[in-house]
Design a protein around this motif. Structure first.
Motif, mmCIF file in Angstrom:
data_model
loop_
_atom_site.group_PDB
_atom_site.id
_atom_site.type_symbol
_atom_site.label_atom_id
_atom_site.label_comp_id
_atom_site.label_asym_id
_atom_site.label_seq_id
_atom_site.Cartn_x
_atom_site.Cartn_y
_atom_site.Cartn_z
ATOM 1 N N ALA A 246 0.747 -1.128 -0.131
ATOM 2 C CA ALA A 246 -0.057 0.001 0.053
ATOM 3 C C ALA A 246 0.926 1.349 0.211
ATOM 4 C CB ALA A 246 -0.986 0.118 1.128
ATOM 5 N N ASP A 247 0.407 2.209 -0.744
ATOM 6 C CA ASP A 247 1.225 3.577 -0.910
ATOM 7 C C ASP A 247 0.551 4.526 0.175
ATOM 8 O OD1 ASP A 247 2.872 2.981 -3.302
ATOM 9 O OD2 ASP A 247 0.867 2.471 -4.067
ATOM 10 N N MET A 248 -0.641 4.519 0.476
ATOM 11 C CA MET A 248 -1.163 5.323 1.529
ATOM 12 C C MET A 248 -2.305 4.385 2.337
ATOM 13 S SD MET A 248 -2.319 8.636 -0.618
ATOM 14 C CE MET A 248 -2.683 7.846 -2.269
ATOM 15 N N LEU A 249 -2.513 4.998 3.450
ATOM 16 C CA LEU A 249 -3.608 4.146 4.455
ATOM 17 C C LEU A 249 -4.632 5.162 4.829
ATOM 18 C CD1 LEU A 249 -0.610 2.717 6.977
ATOM 19 C CD2 LEU A 249 -1.608 1.660 4.579
ATOM 20 N N MET A 250 -5.812 4.396 5.302
ATOM 21 C CA MET A 250 -6.871 4.952 5.558
ATOM 22 C C MET A 250 -7.527 4.712 6.854
ATOM 23 S SD MET A 250 -10.609 5.760 3.585
ATOM 24 C CE MET A 250 -9.879 5.900 2.012
ATOM 25 N N VAL A 251 -8.222 5.466 7.675
ATOM 26 C CA VAL A 251 -8.977 5.110 8.525
ATOM 27 C C VAL A 251 -10.548 5.565 8.314
ATOM 28 C CG1 VAL A 251 -9.563 5.290 11.276
ATOM 29 C CG2 VAL A 251 -6.891 5.099 10.534
ATOM 30 N N GLY A 273 -4.925 8.996 5.457
ATOM 31 C CA GLY A 273 -6.355 9.605 5.175
ATOM 32 C C GLY A 273 -7.264 9.068 6.143
ATOM 33 N N ALA A 274 -8.413 9.937 6.357
ATOM 34 C CA ALA A 274 -9.346 9.638 7.237
ATOM 35 C C ALA A 274 -10.776 9.866 6.700
ATOM 36 C CB ALA A 274 -9.298 10.295 8.588
#
Length: 327
Positions: A246-251, A273-274
């Motif tokens: 993954a290059d970016m994560l999110m909640v 990110g959220a």
């Protein structure tokens, strides 16, 4: 000590408060979710999400221009297909609503960041986020491994249409690795993955399910989305997605999980990110409509709280309003 130390000195005016502000908010921090419906000819308002509509694909060009002119950080696309089936095969139709909208948006606004949601709940006739199989007691459950192939095909269809980022939201184990392998194998190594790494089985998704027409026909999603009582598990999920590529994560959601957001922020160096989800959006809209609070102040305060908790960017239906207020 007082009277020599007076913290209020740095609160006396708007200019000094702006100078020393620890957390800032800008339009470029905001991602706008959009719903494209394959069979619509005109926008269809979503009753539970005031100001938000399902859109015809023909509206993609105008939406791209507006998002670009507003200075938003990007858009996140969801699709509602003409037909649904048990396996969600419309999710990887190259002529489906999301690939078509992506192509149009990148043509008219090449610099606009276009992210696509990768899941099959909008495309299955049962509303779950994967292919079903008989469980140990004869009931139906989501087949994790069989679903990975569908997700990889959908991500690849979006990448071929021109998506900058694909965002798997299904919470299947191993889906980031499967998508990365599929993208790289077809020459799309530059397409980034924004993983919904930490997605809870939340009551705050209700209005979204109206917007995306994806409420489960039976049961719930607690078997694959995270338990609201767990925080350490969030760190594990985020770490696994990072290791898979993954290059970016999110909640997701944001407001009930600001503590989790902070903990994930401390555990990773990846962009984070959220998602300020539909239920959070609807609460603000309802309270503002009832005269209970000032919508502008409330929205900017809640978005700032999400940034302060550790989000580099926020996916929010307030994006256009907030961008206008921040100018």
């Amino acid at each position: 000590m007082f009277p020599n130390v007076r913290p209020r000195r740095l609160r006396r005016s708007g200019s000094i408060r702006s100078l020393v502000r620890e957390t800032t908010l800008a339009p470029s921090d905001l991602i706008l979710p959009l719903f494209f419906h394959e069979t619509l000819d005109a926008p269809r308002p979503i009753a539970t999400m005031p100001g938000v509509s399902q859109l015809p694909v023909s509206a993609a060009a105008a939406e791209a221009r507006m998002a670009h002119e507003a200075g938003l950080g990007g858009v996140l696309l969801f699709g509602l297909p003409r037909t649904k089936d048990a396996t969600g095969s419309s999710a990887y139709d190259p002529n489906g609503p999301v690939p078509r909208a992506v192509t149009v948006m990148k043509d008219v606004a090449p610099d606009l960041l276009v992210i696509t949601d990768v899941c099959v709940d909008e495309y299955t006739d049962h509303g779950h986020c994967g292919i079903l199989k008989p469980g140990p007691r004869g009931d139906l459950e989501v087949d994790n491994d069989a679903t990975l192939e569908v997700l990889a095909k959908a991500a690849l269809a979006h990448a071929k249409a021109g998506a900058d980022v694909v965002a798997p939201s299904d919470m299947m184990d191993g889906r980031v690795g499967a998508i990365r392998k599929a993208l790289d194998g077809e020459g799309f190594s530059e397409t980034a993955i924004l993983s919904y790494s930490v997605k809870y089985a939340s009551s705050f998704y209700g209005p979204f399910r109206d917007a995306a027409d994806c409420a489960p026909k039976f049961g719930d999603r607690a078997g694959y989305q995270m338990d609201p009582g767990n925080a350490r598990e969030a760190l594990r999920e985020a770490r696994l997605d990072e290791e898979e590529g993954a290059d970016m994560l999110m909640v997701k959601p944001a407001l009930p999980y600001l503590d989790v957001l902070t903990r994930v922020r401390e555990a990773t160096t990846l962009p984070l990110g959220a998602y300020n989800v539909s239920g959070e959006f609807a609460m603000i809209k309802a309270a503002a409509a009832a005269g209970m609070l000032d919508e502008r102040r409330a929205v900017l305060e809640l978005l700032t709280s999400i940034r302060r908790a550790g989000a580099d960017f926020i996916l929010t239906y307030h994006a256009h309003d907030a961008a206008r207020w921040l100018r």
